[in-house]
Design a protein around this motif. Structure first.
Motif, PDB file in Angstrom:
ATOM      1  N   TRP A  36       0.830  -1.198   0.000  1.00 11.69           N
ATOM      2  CA  TRP A  36       0.000   0.000   0.000  1.00 11.69           C
ATOM      3  C   TRP A  36       0.872   1.259   0.000  1.00 11.69           C
ATOM      4  N   LEU A  37       1.919   1.257   0.823  1.00 12.38           N
ATOM      5  CA  LEU A  37       2.831   2.407   0.860  1.00 12.38           C
ATOM      6  C   LEU A  37       3.520   2.597  -0.485  1.00 12.38           C
ATOM      7  N   ARG A  38       3.925   1.501  -1.097  1.00 13.00           N
ATOM      8  CA  ARG A  38       4.571   1.575  -2.412  1.00 13.00           C
ATOM      9  C   ARG A  38       3.638   2.238  -3.420  1.00 13.00           C
ATOM     10  N   GLN A  39       2.377   1.798  -3.454  1.00 14.94           N
ATOM     11  CA  GLN A  39       1.407   2.381  -4.380  1.00 14.94           C
ATOM     12  C   GLN A  39       1.176   3.861  -4.081  1.00 14.94           C
ATOM     13  N   LEU A  40       1.111   4.207  -2.825  1.00 15.00           N
ATOM     14  CA  LEU A  40       0.925   5.600  -2.431  1.00 15.00           C
ATOM     15  C   LEU A  40       2.088   6.462  -2.916  1.00 15.00           C
ATOM     16  N   LEU A  41       3.309   5.970  -2.738  1.00 10.53           N
ATOM     17  CA  LEU A  41       4.489   6.712  -3.187  1.00 10.53           C
ATOM     18  C   LEU A  41       4.525   6.833  -4.708  1.00 10.53           C
ATOM     19  N   ILE A  42       4.123   5.792  -5.419  1.00 13.02           N
ATOM     20  CA  ILE A  42       4.075   5.851  -6.885  1.00 13.02           C
ATOM     21  C   ILE A  42       3.055   6.893  -7.341  1.00 13.02           C
ATOM     22  N   GLN A  43       1.889   6.913  -6.685  1.00 14.64           N
ATOM     23  CA  GLN A  43       0.863   7.877  -7.038  1.00 14.64           C
ATOM     24  C   GLN A  43       1.325   9.312  -6.778  1.00 14.64           C
ATOM     25  N   GLN A  44       2.009   9.503  -5.663  1.00 16.30           N
ATOM     26  CA  GLN A  44       2.501  10.843  -5.325  1.00 16.30           C
ATOM     27  C   GLN A  44       3.593  11.314  -6.263  1.00 16.30           C
ATOM     28  N   ALA A  45       4.399  10.367  -6.741  1.00 16.16           N
ATOM     29  CA  ALA A  45       5.508  10.715  -7.643  1.00 16.16           C
ATOM     30  C   ALA A  45       5.000  10.995  -9.050  1.00 16.16           C
TER      31      ALA A  45
END
Length: 98
Positions: free
Chosen positions: A88-97
């Protein structure tokens, strides 16, 4: 993390700090009573009560018997394994980037 990915401990510390993870006090009897509706094991119900009372976003566990069998939308927080949280954190960071 210490056993499975000891080289990632510094990254975990950074993530926990960025996520503003904090310790909370013991849950109230009312919160425990609410948690016992979902989990019959008193020590695990205490953990759930504290997460609910703290308005946690996530409860991370490997306890498949008591926590990971709860219906996904039954609680106002996400319950999953450390791998679920990291995904979930990985997806969140990808979305933010992006």
């Amino acid at each position: 993390m210490r056993r499975k990915a000891p080289g990632s401990l510094s990254d975990l510390a950074l993530l926990l700090n960025a996520a503003h993870v904090e310790m909370t006090p013991e849950a109230s009897p009312k919160a425990l009573e609410q948690a016992l509706q979902w989990i019959s094991d008193p020590p695990d119900a205490q953990i759930l009560a504290e997460a609910l009372e703290a308005r946690a976003d996530w409860l991370v566990t490997h306890d498949a018997r008591h926590f990971l069998t709860l219906p996904p939308d039954a609680l106002p927080l996400r319950v999953g394994t450390p791998g679920d949280l990291m995904g979930w954190l990985r997806q969140l960071l990808i979305q933010q980037a992006g």
